[in-house]
Design an enzyme around this catalytic site. Structure first.
Site, PDB file in Angstrom:
ATOM      1  N   ARG A  43     -47.380  16.722   0.769  1.00  0.00           N
ATOM      2  CA  ARG A  43     -48.279  17.843   1.034  1.00  0.00           C
ATOM      3  C   ARG A  43     -47.760  18.716   2.176  1.00  0.00           C
ATOM      4  NH1 ARG A  43     -52.073  13.844  -0.220  1.00  0.00           N
ATOM      5  NH2 ARG A  43     -52.370  13.245   1.964  1.00  0.00           N
TER       6      ARG A  43
ATOM      7  N   ASP B 218     -46.220   8.706   1.686  1.00  0.00           N
ATOM      8  CA  ASP B 218     -45.414   9.716   1.008  1.00  0.00           C
ATOM      9  C   ASP B 218     -46.259  10.895   0.541  1.00  0.00           C
ATOM     10  OD1 ASP B 218     -43.274   8.126   1.476  1.00  0.00           O
ATOM     11  OD2 ASP B 218     -43.014   7.436  -0.579  1.00  0.00           O
TER      12      ASP B 218
ATOM     13  N   ASP C 135     -47.215   9.623 -24.662  1.00  0.00           N
ATOM     14  CA  ASP C 135     -48.416   9.870 -23.858  1.00  0.00           C
ATOM     15  C   ASP C 135     -48.173  10.945 -22.808  1.00  0.00           C
ATOM     16  OD1 ASP C 135     -49.690   7.928 -25.284  1.00  0.00           O
ATOM     17  OD2 ASP C 135     -49.782   6.465 -23.657  1.00  0.00           O
TER      18      ASP C 135
ATOM     19  N   LYS D  84     -54.768  10.445 -25.959  1.00  0.00           N
ATOM     20  CA  LYS D  84     -54.177  11.319 -26.955  1.00  0.00           C
ATOM     21  C   LYS D  84     -52.685  11.486 -26.661  1.00  0.00           C
ATOM     22  CE  LYS D  84     -58.015  12.386 -29.164  1.00  0.00           C
ATOM     23  NZ  LYS D  84     -58.222  12.032 -30.581  1.00  0.00           N
TER      24      LYS D  84
ATOM     25  N   ASP E 148       0.873  -1.174   0.000  1.00  0.00           N
ATOM     26  CA  ASP E 148       0.000   0.000   0.000  1.00  0.00           C
ATOM     27  C   ASP E 148       0.905   1.216   0.000  1.00  0.00           C
ATOM     28  OD1 ASP E 148      -2.775   1.088   0.243  1.00  0.00           O
ATOM     29  OD2 ASP E 148      -1.857   2.055   1.987  1.00  0.00           O
TER      30      ASP E 148
ATOM     31  N   ASP F 112      -7.828  -2.855   2.220  1.00  0.00           N
ATOM     32  CA  ASP F 112      -6.957  -1.809   2.755  1.00  0.00           C
ATOM     33  C   ASP F 112      -7.273  -1.476   4.207  1.00  0.00           C
ATOM     34  OD1 ASP F 112      -5.531  -1.506   0.422  1.00  0.00           O
ATOM     35  OD2 ASP F 112      -6.739   0.148  -0.330  1.00  0.00           O
TER      36      ASP F 112
ATOM     37  N   THR G 243     -38.375   6.403  -7.333  1.00  0.00           N
ATOM     38  CA  THR G 243     -39.061   5.177  -6.923  1.00  0.00           C
ATOM     39  C   THR G 243     -40.579   5.344  -6.973  1.00  0.00           C
ATOM     40  OG1 THR G 243     -38.786   5.905  -4.626  1.00  0.00           O
ATOM     41  CG2 THR G 243     -37.211   4.288  -5.472  1.00  0.00           C
ATOM     42  N   ALA G 244     -41.039   6.433  -7.569  1.00  0.00           N
ATOM     43  CA  ALA G 244     -42.478   6.682  -7.672  1.00  0.00           C
ATOM     44  C   ALA G 244     -42.932   6.463  -9.120  1.00  0.00           C
ATOM     45  CB  ALA G 244     -42.787   8.092  -7.174  1.00  0.00           C
TER      46      ALA G 244
END
Length: 617
Positions: A404, A399, A497, A478, A115, A241, A508-509
């Protein structure tokens, strides 16, 4: 590891140190010794002098009378002894239950033969060998906890450290102890930082002196012997190490942990790394941890409580929390809507039946609702959320409730989320763990985790979002036509879309459901994800959070709706631009553990986001 095995392992370590020192001596100070000859098993370049040291090490253990596993920088993971040498994967090997007793190794050697290779080549006297010896566990993976012996020899000056678990640490056969410095301004700090890390710069600026010798194993050992007061490696040290030096530091009476002050329990593997922070004592260590995490661990004197109010168990638990904080001398502010519900509940003649029903449906609540005290004037404690002026806001719910609440808080009030929703990536504390975690917070054993928010600009209006902004058509079925720019450069033009601009918190949502990557919240970036694009090559982008993202609608006659965190809806028309950049203010979370994120990913996503064990509703 009994005394006989320790003697065998110690003798082997002594022989390795002696023979490697002898073998490399002719090559020290020779520029040609630094010639890069290959890439080692750990992915870093290997010099010629490293090969000389490694060959000597392997030869000794190969011809040893006992079998051993070895993890080493150049060759990776091997099984050696009794004349044999075989490449292995240690993790897979330890999981095997079909190895005959006579073929089962006695030890795991973790060795860095040199090292400080650059120092050796330039003949700077700060290079050496590190050897850790661990038990071979049965029926589980090996971790740093299994290391029993540690040896470090500085070939440059002859200093020799050794330690035995539970017995102490010695330098040149004399017991060593760390320094007694407790003030950062008097500290000698060694280590490696990362560019752009402001907290590390603050630490260096406040230290009395900074040392960088280029050898992790030696510099960590200097904390044990008092030469350094502290050492850190924010790049991430390889386990090979730090395995020996960690034991040496701890046996001397000093402390070595993760960046967040948690115990190092990494598995033993060639690929494993850890950010390490070592200090001479708890006082100095705590100061360093606080600075590195931009956290001065303020005293929590006033707490705000916000809860979902459509759920009896959340309302009841908020009463328990109110009583807990008041009993602990903490001032309380309660969301006005919650206070109304609490007053209604305590006057409800069916209160006992409501409590019984909650306990039946959520048994983990039983202990919390025992001896529940509702004899408080909740209205006197109530305020609108945007009037909260507190040191921490406790949020009960999922969540959505947390999103909010943080949107209404006017100040950068740190959030402590207790999960009473379905998934709960942001509200990471479960009910059963709440009071242990809050006890730690009130003691000051916490850190503040920073999360980035999006600032959204449209037609002279400003909004913010913590998770994501979703742009979609206001007419079902549409498609929209988008032009996406990053810092003025068009990166994509796509029909889809919809489009998601997400922070790492929101990865993650909805972003994940739309095919985006799961992003560690510590990363500084934004994610751009087209929703069902009509183009095979349209893929998610991750861009720097220092960039400005511009989205323009290109389809004439079509308007779009963009939604911030599922809370605020706005409309955008043809050729109008929506701009996204990093918000001026961040969101802070109170954390008592740094391991919640990946544990949440594994736990919450394995069953489609339903936490069956905790019976969250």
């Amino acid at each position: 590891m009994d005394a006989k095995d320790k003697k065998i392992a110690t003798d082997l370590a002594y022989e390795i140190i002696k023979e490697v020192s002898r073998a490399i001596r002719p090559y020290v100070g020779k520029p040609e010794s630094g010639e890069k000859v290959k890439i080692g098993a750990d992915g870093t370049p290997t010099s010629y002098i490293d090969i000389i040291a490694e060959d000597e090490l392997i030869n000794i253990l190969k011809n040893a009378p006992v079998l051993s596993y070895i993890i080493s920088e150049e060759v990776g993971e091997l099984k050696l002894g009794k004349g044999t040498k075989r490449s292995i994967n240690l993790t897979e090997e330890l999981r095997r239950d079909d190895i005959p007793e006579e073929e089962r190794p006695k030890f795991i050697f973790l060795v860095d033969p040199i090292d400080g290779t650059s120092n050796a080549i330039k003949e700077i006297p700060a290079y050496g060998i590190s050897i850790a010896v661990a038990n071979v566990p049965e029926g589980r993976l090996a971790t740093l906890d299994d290391v029993e012996l540690g040896f470090i020899s500085n070939f440059g000056n002859g200093n020799f450290f050794e330690a035995e678990k539970g017995k102490g640490c010695w330098l040149n056969n004399e017991r060593v102890h760390p320094s007694k410095v407790v003030n950062i301004s008097q500290m000698t700090l060694g280590g490696f930082t990362k560019s752009g890390t402001s907290s590390a710069s603050k630490l260096v600026d406040n230290a009395r002196r900074m040392r960088v010798l280029g050898s992790v194993v030696l510099e960590l050992s200097y904390v044990a012997s008092g030469r350094y007061d502290a050492f850190l490696d924010l790049r991430g040290s390889r386990i090979i190490d730090i395995a020996a030096s960690k034991l040496i530091v701890e046996e001397a009476g000093a402390i070595i942990t993760t960046k967040h002050g948690e115990k190092l329990t990494n598995k033993l593997s060639i690929h494993e790394k850890a950010i390490v922070v070592a200090a001479n004592n708890k006082i100095l260590h705590k100061q360093i941890i606080n600075i590195l995490n931009d956290n001065q661990a303020d005293v929590i004197g006033k707490v705000g409580i916000v809860s979902r109010i459509d759920q009896a168990k959340a309302i009841l638990f908020s009463a328990k929390l109110t009583d807990y904080f008041l009993t602990n001398g903490v001032e309380i502010e309660i969301d006005k809507q919650l206070a109304v519900k609490l007053e209604e509940l305590k006057e409800n003649p069916k209160l006992e039946k409501i409590i019984a029903k909650v306990i039946k449906e959520s048994p983990e609540m039983a202990e919390s609702l025992k001896d529940l005290n509702l004899n408080m004037d909740f209205r006197k404690l109530s305020k609108d959320i945007n009037e909260f002026r507190c040191d921490m806001a406790v949020v009960l719910g999922g969540d959505g409730t947390l999103l909010r609440a943080q949107a209404k808080l006017k100040e950068e009030t740190p959030l402590f989320g207790i999960n009473m929703g379905t998934v709960g990536f942001l509200t990471d504390i479960e009910v059963k763990d709440s009071f242990n975690a809050l006890d730690a917070v009130l003691r000051g054993d916490y850190y503040k985790e920073k999360r980035t928010k999006l600032a959204v600009s449209h037609e002279n209006h400003e909004f913010t979002a913590m998770n994501e902004v979703v742009i979609m058509t206001n007419k079902p079925a549409k498609m929209l036509h988008f032009e996406i720019q990053v810092d003025g450069e068009t990166i994509e033009e796509v029909r889809a879309d919809g489009l998601i601009i997400s922070t790492p918190s929101g990865s993650t949502a909805y972003a994940m459901s739309a095919g985006g990557p799961i992003v560690d919240p510590k990363l500084e970036g934004f994610i751009i994800i087209p929703i069902c694009p009509y183009k095979l090559g349209a893929r998610p982008f991750i861009v720097s959070d220092n960039s400005e993202i511009t989205v323009k609608l290109l389809k004439k006659g079509k308007s779009a709706v963009f939604v911030m965190d599922g809370q605020i809806n706005e409309e955008a028309d043809y050729l109008e631009e929506i701009k996204f950049k990093k918000a001026y203010k961040d969101v802070f979370f109170i954390r008592t553990s740094s391991k919640y994120f990946y544990e949440k990913v594994k736990d919450k996503l394995k069953e489609g986001g339903i936490n069956k064990d905790s019976r969250c509703l």
